[in-house]
Motif scaffolding. Structure first.
Motif, PDB file in Angstrom:
ATOM      1  N   GLY A 506       0.817  -1.202   0.000  1.00 44.71           N
ATOM      2  CA  GLY A 506       0.000   0.000   0.000  1.00 44.71           C
ATOM      3  C   GLY A 506       0.851   1.253   0.000  1.00 44.71           C
ATOM      4  N   VAL A 507       1.961   1.222   0.773  1.00 47.72           N
ATOM      5  CA  VAL A 507       2.888   2.361   0.789  1.00 47.72           C
ATOM      6  C   VAL A 507       3.463   2.582  -0.607  1.00 47.72           C
ATOM      7  CG1 VAL A 507       5.101   3.166   1.675  1.00 47.72           C
ATOM      8  CG2 VAL A 507       3.470   2.064   3.209  1.00 47.72           C
ATOM      9  N   LEU A 508       3.817   1.471  -1.248  1.00 42.28           N
ATOM     10  CA  LEU A 508       4.376   1.569  -2.603  1.00 42.28           C
ATOM     11  C   LEU A 508       3.354   2.170  -3.561  1.00 42.28           C
ATOM     12  CD1 LEU A 508       6.668   0.816  -4.620  1.00 42.28           C
ATOM     13  CD2 LEU A 508       5.527  -1.392  -4.913  1.00 42.28           C
ATOM     14  N   HIS A 509       2.098   1.686  -3.453  1.00 37.30           N
ATOM     15  CA  HIS A 509       1.053   2.107  -4.401  1.00 37.30           C
ATOM     16  C   HIS A 509       0.610   3.550  -4.159  1.00 37.30           C
ATOM     17  CE1 HIS A 509      -2.402   1.969  -6.977  1.00 37.30           C
ATOM     18  NE2 HIS A 509      -3.239   2.173  -5.956  1.00 37.30           N
ATOM     19  N   LYS A 510       0.431   3.930  -2.880  1.00 37.07           N
ATOM     20  CA  LYS A 510      -0.183   5.230  -2.586  1.00 37.07           C
ATOM     21  C   LYS A 510       0.819   6.336  -2.273  1.00 37.07           C
ATOM     22  CE  LYS A 510      -4.568   3.303  -1.027  1.00 37.07           C
ATOM     23  NZ  LYS A 510      -5.533   3.179   0.068  1.00 37.07           N
ATOM     24  N   ILE A 511       2.047   5.995  -1.937  1.00 36.22           N
ATOM     25  CA  ILE A 511       3.018   7.038  -1.578  1.00 36.22           C
ATOM     26  C   ILE A 511       4.213   7.057  -2.533  1.00 36.22           C
ATOM     27  CG2 ILE A 511       4.637   7.820   0.207  1.00 36.22           C
ATOM     28  CD1 ILE A 511       2.665   6.849   2.276  1.00 36.22           C
ATOM     29  N   LEU A 512       4.910   5.916  -2.630  1.00 39.07           N
ATOM     30  CA  LEU A 512       6.170   5.928  -3.379  1.00 39.07           C
ATOM     31  C   LEU A 512       5.967   6.124  -4.884  1.00 39.07           C
ATOM     32  CD1 LEU A 512       8.282   3.180  -1.553  1.00 39.07           C
ATOM     33  CD2 LEU A 512       8.331   5.660  -1.271  1.00 39.07           C
ATOM     34  N   LEU A 513       5.055   5.340  -5.465  1.00 33.64           N
ATOM     35  CA  LEU A 513       4.894   5.447  -6.925  1.00 33.64           C
ATOM     36  C   LEU A 513       4.440   6.844  -7.365  1.00 33.64           C
ATOM     37  CD1 LEU A 513       3.447   1.966  -7.998  1.00 33.64           C
ATOM     38  CD2 LEU A 513       5.747   2.860  -8.294  1.00 33.64           C
ATOM     39  N   PRO A 514       3.459   7.467  -6.686  1.00 31.53           N
ATOM     40  CA  PRO A 514       3.096   8.837  -7.102  1.00 31.53           C
ATOM     41  C   PRO A 514       4.245   9.832  -6.959  1.00 31.53           C
ATOM     42  CG  PRO A 514       1.354   7.875  -5.754  1.00 31.53           C
ATOM     43  CD  PRO A 514       2.505   6.941  -5.676  1.00 31.53           C
ATOM     44  N   LEU A 515       5.045   9.695  -5.869  1.00 27.80           N
ATOM     45  CA  LEU A 515       6.140  10.643  -5.668  1.00 27.80           C
ATOM     46  C   LEU A 515       7.333  10.357  -6.573  1.00 27.80           C
ATOM     47  CD1 LEU A 515       6.058  10.970  -1.774  1.00 27.80           C
ATOM     48  CD2 LEU A 515       5.255  12.618  -3.468  1.00 27.80           C
ATOM     49  N   LEU A 516       7.435   9.101  -7.030  1.00 27.82           N
ATOM     50  CA  LEU A 516       8.588   8.709  -7.852  1.00 27.82           C
ATOM     51  C   LEU A 516       8.294   8.720  -9.346  1.00 27.82           C
ATOM     52  CD1 LEU A 516       9.927   5.620  -5.838  1.00 27.82           C
ATOM     53  CD2 LEU A 516      11.103   7.797  -6.143  1.00 27.82           C
ATOM     54  N   LYS A 517       7.076   9.098  -9.745  1.00 28.93           N
ATOM     55  CA  LYS A 517       6.715   8.906 -11.155  1.00 28.93           C
ATOM     56  C   LYS A 517       7.639   9.660 -12.109  1.00 28.93           C
ATOM     57  CE  LYS A 517       3.106  12.444 -10.894  1.00 28.93           C
ATOM     58  NZ  LYS A 517       1.654  12.674 -10.920  1.00 28.93           N
ATOM     59  N   THR A 518       8.108  10.870 -11.702  1.00 31.12           N
ATOM     60  CA  THR A 518       9.010  11.621 -12.568  1.00 31.12           C
ATOM     61  C   THR A 518      10.343  10.903 -12.704  1.00 31.12           C
ATOM     62  OG1 THR A 518       7.974  13.677 -11.891  1.00 31.12           O
ATOM     63  CG2 THR A 518      10.130  13.847 -12.920  1.00 31.12           C
ATOM     64  N   ASN A 519      10.872  10.403 -11.579  1.00 28.81           N
ATOM     65  CA  ASN A 519      12.146   9.684 -11.628  1.00 28.81           C
ATOM     66  C   ASN A 519      12.022   8.402 -12.437  1.00 28.81           C
ATOM     67  OD1 ASN A 519      11.898  11.165  -8.859  1.00 28.81           O
ATOM     68  ND2 ASN A 519      14.077  11.036  -9.291  1.00 28.81           N
ATOM     69  N   ILE A 520      10.912   7.679 -12.265  1.00 30.28           N
ATOM     70  CA  ILE A 520      10.717   6.430 -13.000  1.00 30.28           C
ATOM     71  C   ILE A 520      10.659   6.705 -14.501  1.00 30.28           C
ATOM     72  CG2 ILE A 520       9.092   4.552 -13.437  1.00 30.28           C
ATOM     73  CD1 ILE A 520       8.301   4.729 -10.460  1.00 30.28           C
ATOM     74  N   LEU A 521       9.873   7.718 -14.882  1.00 28.69           N
ATOM     75  CA  LEU A 521       9.734   8.026 -16.307  1.00 28.69           C
ATOM     76  C   LEU A 521      11.040   8.544 -16.896  1.00 28.69           C
ATOM     77  CD1 LEU A 521       7.661   7.899 -18.507  1.00 28.69           C
ATOM     78  CD2 LEU A 521       6.905  10.197 -17.916  1.00 28.69           C
ATOM     79  N   SER A 522      11.749   9.340 -16.107  1.00 28.34           N
ATOM     80  CA  SER A 522      13.020   9.879 -16.580  1.00 28.34           C
ATOM     81  C   SER A 522      14.032   8.760 -16.827  1.00 28.34           C
ATOM     82  CB  SER A 522      13.579  10.856 -15.542  1.00 28.34           C
ATOM     83  OG  SER A 522      14.861  11.262 -15.901  1.00 28.34           O
ATOM     84  N   GLY A 523      14.188   7.849 -15.861  1.00 27.47           N
ATOM     85  CA  GLY A 523      15.108   6.731 -16.035  1.00 27.47           C
ATOM     86  C   GLY A 523      14.704   5.846 -17.199  1.00 27.47           C
ATOM     87  N   ALA A 524      13.403   5.639 -17.355  1.00 28.22           N
ATOM     88  CA  ALA A 524      12.913   4.788 -18.443  1.00 28.22           C
ATOM     89  C   ALA A 524      13.212   5.419 -19.805  1.00 28.22           C
ATOM     90  CB  ALA A 524      11.407   4.562 -18.290  1.00 28.22           C
ATOM     91  N   LEU A 525      13.001   6.723 -19.930  1.00 25.10           N
ATOM     92  CA  LEU A 525      13.233   7.376 -21.221  1.00 25.10           C
ATOM     93  C   LEU A 525      14.715   7.408 -21.579  1.00 25.10           C
ATOM     94  CD1 LEU A 525      10.661  10.306 -21.024  1.00 25.10           C
ATOM     95  CD2 LEU A 525      10.690   8.454 -22.686  1.00 25.10           C
ATOM     96  N   ILE A 526      15.568   7.693 -20.588  1.00 21.69           N
ATOM     97  CA  ILE A 526      17.006   7.682 -20.865  1.00 21.69           C
ATOM     98  C   ILE A 526      17.446   6.274 -21.264  1.00 21.69           C
ATOM     99  CG2 ILE A 526      19.293   8.009 -19.848  1.00 21.69           C
ATOM    100  CD1 ILE A 526      18.075  10.228 -18.133  1.00 21.69           C
TER     101      ILE A 526
END
Length: 603
Positions: A506-526
């Protein structure tokens, strides 16, 4: 905390199966044929540290006009690879420091344009840029001799060939890598320390020597080792200059050519040994610089201060325009020339491309999209890019959580292991995957599992190994980006949620993923950008199925095939490269403009 334990286990399982085990198999191959390895490696072809190696390094050919021939010393495959990579790294760090210092410390008209031009060579057109440098250096019709002899009137011509030509190509290709790392380091130097030095009577020169240079050591070291690793792994430049025997005497070219021999059934422990040397050199240099940087403290007294800047005087401004601008234009020239190839009627016996017109480019692009094989190559590139990016992002998220939210040697080792692929040459990964999968299918057939063996056969299904190989090699970009985001999220937020009854999922779904979405997308695009421009895996594993309706070749493999097919294939290859550039620019634009994230590297 079960999710953290699960993440740690999944990270180790992924990296053990897809990285550690295949590389260990190379050790086994070397040990199994150690006698043949010893016989081969003592041949002067591989190791020749004698005075005769320098005999034809530089000489003057008595032609009219005289020709100054620069080839570089031929000390055998192993030492050649070292001196070429070290020369490229040293030259790029020196030039990159000058360029980065000018852009980081001086304010002058045209600064933005200079910064933009300096990053142009980051756009990769594999083989095409190396081919254009070859046209520049052509002793008869090249741009260099036209400029020096015909325009400036020098009484001699210059021929740069063999290993020296390979080094010249690599210097131009990897200069932006050095510049970006050093620029980032310079802008992080605490400006208050420079001000203190200035207030104590130190001029700009002494402040640079005693304050800026020592504190920018991490950027300089990272730039040096990254350029060194990229140069020693590069196989595109040796392939373009392969008609000169000296250009073939590099570890990367020998591993590549022996990989093709393995496909034809010529199994050789020497090939495994050369791959092992390439791997050892890259990892040793990577670990050395990580340890060196990790032993020192470079923190700012106050964060987020603007770097100290100066206004150059008239002489300084003149030096910037006479040195920095020609330097970045020279580095960008191969890419500009490669794009011009698409627009040109021809570029054969003239110093510059002839008959430039948009109609030529439109016709060639139309030809590519009407060619079913080329179209298959474009679709393969997109498919591999998306599939590998999804895998590396999912695995990168798990590893980053495990490394950032747990303590101890297991977490530290997992973090180091996940960063390691950036130092592992793609040719070594391809070679290890092919040997391991080939042996595995042989064992499966012998064990009475022919159907599983058929699915895992690298000759019939190289796509599987390409996607997995890409995902492993580019994993560090996803891990570092997500890890950086996790470091900015305080653990108290997760603890509060768990105290209120939420599980870690739940922490991953409701806290970490929303706060990390920019970092996740940035790493994925690079990571996606680097997957699409990957050369080593593409021209080895990608050609296992050959050229046909069901070919597994991505764009870069088709580019190599077209360059080796003759004169008319060159412009087909450049057109494919232009499509690759369009894909990369779209991803980079999304990364830098939408996400406000710098397109860069990790170490």
């Amino acid at each position: 905390m079960n999710l953290i334990k699960l993440s740690t286990g999944a990270g180790y399982l992924y990296l053990t199966l897809l990285l550690v085990a295949p590389l260990l198999f190379i050790f086994w191959q070397v040990l199994a044929g150690i006698a043949e390895v010893y016989t081969s490696i003592t041949d002067p072809f591989y190791l020749n540290p004698t005075p005769s190696a320098f005999r034809d390094a530089v000489f003057i050919r008595p032609t009219d006009p005289p020709m100054v021939v620069i080839r570089g010393p031929d000390m055998g495959v192993i030492l050649n690879s070292l001196w070429v990579a070290l020369t490229v790294a040293a030259a790029d760090v020196a030039l990159g420091f000058v360029l980065a210092y000018v852009l980081a410390k001086y304010v002058f008209p045209g600064r933005t344009l200079l910064g933009l031009l300096a990053t142009v060579p980051l756009i990769v057109m594999p083989f095409a840029t190396a081919y254009v440098v070859r046209k520049f250096l052509d002793p008869r019709w090249g741009t260099l001799n036209w400029l020096l002899h015909d325009v400036l009137g020098l009484p001699f011509k210059i021929e740069v060939s063999g290993l020296a030509a390979v080094a010249a190509v690599q210097m131009l290709m990897y200069l932006p890598i050095a510049y970006l790392n050093i620029y980032a380091a310079l802008t992080r130097v605490d400006p208050t320390l420079e001000e203190v030095a200035n207030n104590l009577g130190a001029g700009e020169g002494r402040a640079v020597r005693d304050v800026v240079l020592p504190l920018s050591t991490p950027g300089l070291a990272a730039a040096f080792v990254l350029v060194f690793i990229f140069a020693i792994d590069d196989v595109a430049a040796p392939i373009i200059f392969q008609d000169d025997p000296a250009a073939r005497k590099l570890l990367s070219y020998q591993v590549y050519s022996k990989f093709l021999d393995q496909i034809r059934g010529q199994i050789s422990p020497t090939a495994a040994f050369l791959a092992l040397i390439l791997l050892s050199i890259s990892i040793a240099s990577f670990l050395a610089v990580r340890r060196y940087v990790g032993l020192r403290q470079y923190a700012m007294l106050i964060r987020q201060l603007r770097p100290r800047t100066y206004t150059p005087g008239p002489l300084g401004r003149l030096a910037i325009y006479l040195v920095a601008f020609p330097l970045v234009l020279t580095a960008a020239a191969p890419l500009i020339g490669a794009v011009a190839l698409v627009f040109a009627d021809r570029w054969t016996t003239s110093p510059l491309p002839e008959g430039l017109s948009p109609a030529n480019a439109a016709g060639r692009l139309e030809g590519v999209f009407q060619n079913q094989l080329f179209l298959r190559g474009v679709l393969n590139t997109l498919y591999y890019g998306v599939a590998a990016t999804l895998i590396m992002t999912a695995v990168g998220l798990l590893i980053a959580i495990a490394a950032a939210r747990s303590r101890g040697p297991l977490a530290d080792a997992l973090d180091a292991l996940a960063t390691m692929p950036i130092a592992i040459p793609g040719l070594v990964v391809a070679y290890a995957y092919f040997l391991t999968s080939f042996q595995m299918t042989t064992w499966l057939k012998a064990a009475g599992a022919p159907h599983i063996a058929a699915v895992l056969d690298p000759i019939a299904h190289p796509e599987l190994y390409l996607v997995l190989g890409y995902s492993v090699r580019k994993l560090p970009f996803a891990v570092r980006s997500i890890y950086a985001g996790l470091q900015q999220i305080h653990t108290s937020m997760e603890e509060v949620a768990m105290n209120l009854g939420a599980g870690y999922l739940g922490v991953l779904h409701k806290i970490l993923l929303p706060l990390l979405k920019t970092n996740i997308l940035s790493g994925a695009l690079i990571g996606f950008v680097y997957v699409t421009s990957e050369v080593s895996l593409s021209i080895t594993l990608g050609v296992l199925k050959g050229v046909g309706k069901d070919t597994a070749m991505p764009i870069t493999a088709f580019m190599r095939e077209r360059f080796e097919s003759g004169l008319y294939g060159v412009q087909d290859a450049a057109t494919l490269g232009l499509i690759l550039v369009a894909i990369q620019i779209a991803a980079i634009t999304l990364t830098t403009r939408v996400l406000k994230t710098r397109y860069g590297f990790v170490l």
